[in-house]
Design an enzyme around this catalytic site. Structure first.
Site, PDB file in Angstrom:
ATOM      1  N   HIS A 156     -86.614 -70.340  23.602  1.00  0.00           N
ATOM      2  CA  HIS A 156     -87.368 -71.230  22.724  1.00  0.00           C
ATOM      3  C   HIS A 156     -86.601 -71.458  21.416  1.00  0.00           C
ATOM      4  O   HIS A 156     -86.395 -72.594  20.989  1.00  0.00           O
ATOM      5  CB  HIS A 156     -88.730 -70.593  22.463  1.00  0.00           C
ATOM      6  CG  HIS A 156     -89.624 -71.416  21.598  1.00  0.00           C
ATOM      7  ND1 HIS A 156     -89.715 -71.235  20.246  1.00  0.00           N
ATOM      8  CD2 HIS A 156     -90.453 -72.450  21.898  1.00  0.00           C
ATOM      9  CE1 HIS A 156     -90.576 -72.098  19.747  1.00  0.00           C
ATOM     10  NE2 HIS A 156     -91.039 -72.847  20.725  1.00  0.00           N
ATOM     11  N   ARG A 178     -83.676 -81.132  -9.782  1.00  0.00           N
ATOM     12  CA  ARG A 178     -84.690 -80.208 -10.323  1.00  0.00           C
ATOM     13  C   ARG A 178     -83.935 -79.259 -11.246  1.00  0.00           C
ATOM     14  O   ARG A 178     -83.366 -78.269 -10.785  1.00  0.00           O
ATOM     15  CB  ARG A 178     -85.358 -79.442  -9.176  1.00  0.00           C
ATOM     16  CG  ARG A 178     -86.183 -80.328  -8.243  1.00  0.00           C
ATOM     17  CD  ARG A 178     -86.613 -79.527  -7.030  1.00  0.00           C
ATOM     18  NE  ARG A 178     -87.684 -80.153  -6.289  1.00  0.00           N
ATOM     19  CZ  ARG A 178     -87.533 -80.764  -5.105  1.00  0.00           C
ATOM     20  NH1 ARG A 178     -86.340 -80.848  -4.552  1.00  0.00           N
ATOM     21  NH2 ARG A 178     -88.568 -81.286  -4.478  1.00  0.00           N
ATOM     22  N   ASN A 221     -94.662 -84.498  -2.788  1.00  0.00           N
ATOM     23  CA  ASN A 221     -95.019 -83.113  -2.452  1.00  0.00           C
ATOM     24  C   ASN A 221     -96.245 -82.706  -3.261  1.00  0.00           C
ATOM     25  O   ASN A 221     -97.262 -82.275  -2.717  1.00  0.00           O
ATOM     26  CB  ASN A 221     -93.871 -82.152  -2.778  1.00  0.00           C
ATOM     27  CG  ASN A 221     -92.595 -82.506  -2.056  1.00  0.00           C
ATOM     28  OD1 ASN A 221     -92.631 -83.076  -0.972  1.00  0.00           O
ATOM     29  ND2 ASN A 221     -91.456 -82.186  -2.655  1.00  0.00           N
ATOM     30  N   CYS A 236     -89.379 -89.348  -4.177  1.00  0.00           N
ATOM     31  CA  CYS A 236     -88.400 -88.261  -4.175  1.00  0.00           C
ATOM     32  C   CYS A 236     -88.985 -86.971  -3.599  1.00  0.00           C
ATOM     33  O   CYS A 236     -88.361 -85.922  -3.652  1.00  0.00           O
ATOM     34  CB  CYS A 236     -87.820 -88.028  -5.560  1.00  0.00           C
ATOM     35  SG  CYS A 236     -89.044 -87.489  -6.760  1.00  0.00           S
TER      36      CYS A 236
END
Ligand code: PEP
Ligand code: MG
Length: 858
Positions: free
Chosen positions: A420, A527, A734, A797
């Protein structure tokens, strides 16, 4: 009885369509149109096959009339998309006691006997579902084969070709309707009601007198797509026997290792070569052709798209376009964005020092460095913080998929090439080492022990080399992936078509270099707090956050300033002539306060305080909900000196990075987590003041663009207001997803798989943008922002910027660009091009084969 309307002899002009008869039938018609020697073939439509599955019998007499006297036939599956599979081909239908003698005179007794036995066997196994071992007897004769069949079935083997053919058609039609076949094809993207067409073809015998045999030829190397004639030919064989000829098959081209068709049958070889060229231009694809020689006469039985790796697919599409066989746009459309990660693997540098802690199976290529995590929740938390991690499991199961998505590499104690973990990792383009059985993994204690007794805990850094199957201690020098050659060409064509920009989210010079190499049009998000993740720098950032009085803070900020300035200057230099968007600090405090004893001690040392005092300050700053606390612009407003320092570092870096070649660096400065216009006004006035001060002191002029991250629902609703002070708005999807759903980015992993499994959410909204909710907020913000400032630059973004479906939504909103992690830039470039190319042809779904002798196989 059904009428004949549903089957059709394939001729140049017959009404054969991919939708109705399947791709194989359509392809055979193309081969016929190209003048290839294809034996007579009849196509059975999908509706007819459905009726046959339900037991209805078509007018087989009329069908058989197409094949003259003594017909011997094959039946093959013809599905709309070849990857959906289908029942196995059955050959030699029509062989019986009566015609063996006829074929003996034509082909020789031995060949006729073989054909007869082969048919009894395949009918027994494929149609009557008998065990193939029952024919595993020495010197199998026709009589022994019949005996075996009749013994098992307690009935005579059918001699009538109509009965044989109907039973074959019915068994294939029913096999297609079976549950396991349906689930298998649905896993490959087929709709639940996908149909099966069938093609019935007159056998060209590869057995018998003269030069007889069968083979397969293709004209590219399946690994890299380079031109290469490849395949096998096996005398006295049928179908695809040559490919399983166990060493008895000949090479096609002259080969020092053995006999070849080129040496033995040069004319046939030349003809195959010619037909290869004809099929390449006529079918506009690199095909694998199945051929048969019967007494020296060449027949072309079938052709399928030549199997190939992702790399070879790109090389082939580019080569076809360069040869003017397909357009550049078609070449772009032929490569699915999801195939790109396979081509973008970084590798361990050849000279890197390797401290091998485990040798397992090289299950998925590439290399990655990250901190060890032992479960999905930790992997997702790590990814949410932008930190690379390696997921370690004893073995993986479907419950781990979300963790695997979040990780940069997978290491498992058990499993092999097809475990898997291996299969999923290859699908995701992640390096994977499986079967690392020399490790002792303890998921509960979150640690692993190596053969030589070393212990690695969660958070420790390791490097995975999936190409060599090794796990290495610590960070190791990696070589970035290259996208040179055909992929670069393809992506440059994609760029000519796409109408939405693609930038990268890059926090470090290394990431910026990758972004540049992948031709990101700029950096859409740095960031800046992530530039301080390295341990030696983190303390300085913490000091600035922690400082209790002005002078402490001024001292800490003075130490931060040169670090920031040099980092920014490096980004400007790497991205020369392309925009760089630097986001002011947005450190959710829980990510930046020390939690371990060691971290507290270090802070105490650095700040000249006792551990107790540091702990008290940490307690003072602790928040119940740091994601909604003192982060983003709130920090900038409350402690304005921090953003002042950053603005100064940005402007000084811009001046530092300016060169004769790049005389004007115009930084983009972005304010995070805004929810009110006044926040922007306050920050803007201070940034303007810093710029004015530097201009006065240096005599230089400074330009900059100020923008706002729209990542709170209120910012989206008030986008009109906010746009009065912002040259650009970038959607931080986000946080916007987190806040719109009220769903913690760091905790959603716990229940997300249940939510998706139970259909509460169709998909994890942190992966695929939620068009209905978050999307509506984006729509409102676009409308309101543009109303106030028509030229405001708009972008996304958040992580969604690299997801093809989300890009489609962003494009539909008319955003100017998407910004995604550097490795997703090529995917985004290609996905955006697909959208633009397909757009004018909106109903692409119904694309039919053009009638000019060409088609685009899927
Ligand atoms: C976002 O919220 O979408 C974003 C890009 O910012 P971050 O992920 O740093 O919170
Ligand atoms: Mg955010």
């Amino acid at each position: 009885m059904l009428d004949s309307i549903n089957f059709e002899l394939i001729t140049q002009t017959a009404g054969i369509s991919r939708r109705l008869h399947g791709t194989r039938a359509k392809c055979l018609q193309r081969l016929i149109r190209l003048g290839m020697p294809v034996p007579d073939t009849v196509a059975l439509s999908i509706p007819l096959v459905r009726k046959i599955a339900s037991g209805q019998r078509p007018d087989l007499k009329q069908l058989l009339d197409h094949f003259g006297s003594w017909p011997v036939l094959s039946v093959r599956a013809s599905t709309e998309k070849p990857e959906w599979g289908g029942p196995s081909t059955i050959l030699n239908i029509g062989m019986n006691r009566a015609n063996e003698a006829f074929f003996a005179s034509k082909l020789g007794a031995e060949a006729a006997r073989k054909l007869h036995i082969k048919f009894i066997q395949s009918y027994a196994i494929e149609v009557s579902r008998l065990d193939e071992d029952m024919f595993d007897v020495p010197d199998l004769t026709v009589e022994k084969a019949y005996e075996a069949y009749e013994h098992e079935m307690e009935e005579e083997f059918p001699q009538d070709i109509e009965v044989q053919l109907f039973e074959v058609l019915k068994s294939m039609a029913r096999a297609w309707e079976g549950t396991s076949a349906r689930l298998l094809r649905m896993s490959k993207g087929a709709p639940e009601d996908a149909g099966l067409g069938l093609v019935v073809q007159r056998m060209a015998f590869g057995l018998g007198k003269g030069e007889s045999g069968s083979g397969v030829i293709q004209f590219i190397n399946p690994e890299d797509g380079a031109p290469k004639r490849m395949g096998r030919y096996l005398p006295q064989s049928q179908g695809r026997d040559a490919l399983s000829g166990e060493g008895r098959a000949m090479y096609l081209t002259s080969d020092p290792r053995g006999e070849s068709l080129q040496d033995n049958q040069p004319e046939i070889y030349q003809e195959l070569k010619r037909l290869g060229g004809v099929s390449r231009t006529g079918l506009r694809e690199e095909m694998q052709i199945e051929f048969t020689l019967e007494g020296g006469k060449l027949s072309i039985l079938d052709a399928v798209v030549a199997p190939r790796s992702a790399r070879a697919s790109v090389a082939t599409a580019v080569a076809l376009a360069k040869d003017d066989i397909i357009s550049e746009a078609d070449a772009v459309l032929r490569i699915e964005p999801k195939a790109i990660p396979d081509l973008l693997h970084q590798q361990v540098h050849a000279d890197a020092k390797r401290d091998v802690i485990s040798q397992g199976i090289a299950a998925s290529p590439g290399a990655a460095t990250g901190k060890l995590v032992f479960d999905t929740v930790a992997a997702q938390a790590s990814a949410a913080q932008g930190e690379a991690c390696i997921l370690v499991r004893r073995e993986t199961s479907p419950e781990d998929i979300r963790g695997m998505h979040a990780a940069r590499g997978i290491l498992t104690e058990r499993g092999g090439q097809t475990s898997h973990a291996a299969v999923i990792a290859r699908g995701l383009g992640l390096p994977c080492v499986s079967g690392a059985s020399d490790l002792d993994i303890d998921p509960k204690a979150k640690m692993l022990t190596t053969k030589d007794g070393r212990v690695f805990e969660a958070g420790d850094i390791i490097t995975l080399d999936g190409t060599a199957g090794q796990a290495l201690a610590g960070q190791v020098q990696l070589v970035e992936a290259g996208i040179g050659g055909p992929l670069e060409t393809l992506l440059s064509w994609a760029d000519e078509h796409r109408d939405i920009g693609v930038r990268a989210n890059a926090d470090t010079p290394t990431e910026a270099a990758v972004a540049r190499k992948f031709e990101a049009e700029g950096i859409g998000l740095t960031r800046t707090e992530h530039m301080f993740f390295a341990e030696d720098r983190l303390t300085v950032l913490r000091e600035a956050i922690f400082a209790e009085d002005g002078s402490d803070r001024t001292a800490a900020l003075a130490r931060l300033l040169p670090m920031q300035r040099d980092d920014f200057a490096e980004l400007f230099t790497i991205m020369s002539h392309r925009p760089v968007c630097l986001r002011l600090f947005d450190p959710p405090l829980h990510e930046f306060l020390p939690s371990s004893r060691g971290g507290i001690r270090e802070m105490a040392e650095a700040m000249g305080l006792s551990a107790k005092e540091v702990q008290q300050r940490i307690d003072g700053l602790k928040e119940f909900n740091p994601m909604l606390g003192m982060r983003g612009v709130r920090l900038g407003i409350t402690v304005p000196e921090i953003y002042d320092m950053q603005a100064r570092a940005i402007f000084e870096a811009a001046l530092q990075a300016q060169t004769d070649d790049n005389p004007k660096v115009v930084p983009e400065i972005m304010i995070p987590l805004v929810s009110a216009k006044r926040e922007v006004e306050l920050v803007k006035s201070r940034i303007d003041a810093v710029a004015a001060d530097i201009m006065t002191k240096t005599g230089e002029t400074l330009d900059y663009r100020l923008g706002v991250m729209v990542e709170t629902p209120r910012a989206a609703l008030r986008a009109g207001d906010i746009a009065t002070h912002a040259g650009f708005l970038s959607f931080g999807t986000n946080d916007m997803t987190q806040m719109t759903y009220g769903l913690s980015r760091d905790d959603a992993g716990r229940f997300m798989s249940d939510y998706v499994k139970k259909g509460v959410f169709p998909e994890d909204p942190f992966h695929a943008l939620d068009r209905d909710g978050v999307g509506e907020l984006l729509e409102l913000a676009v409308e309101r922002g543009r109303k106030v400032r028509s030229k405001v630059t708009l972008s996304v973004c958040g992580e969604h910027g690299g997801d093809p479906d989300s890009i489609a939504f962003c494009r539909s909103l008319g955003l100017d660009y998407v910004s995604c992690s550097p490795y997703r830039v090529p995917i985004a470039r290609l996905a955006a091009a697909h959208l633009a190319i397909r757009d004018p042809k909106a109903v692409e779904e119904d694309f039919e084969f053009p009638e000019d002798g060409s088609f685009v196989p899927e």
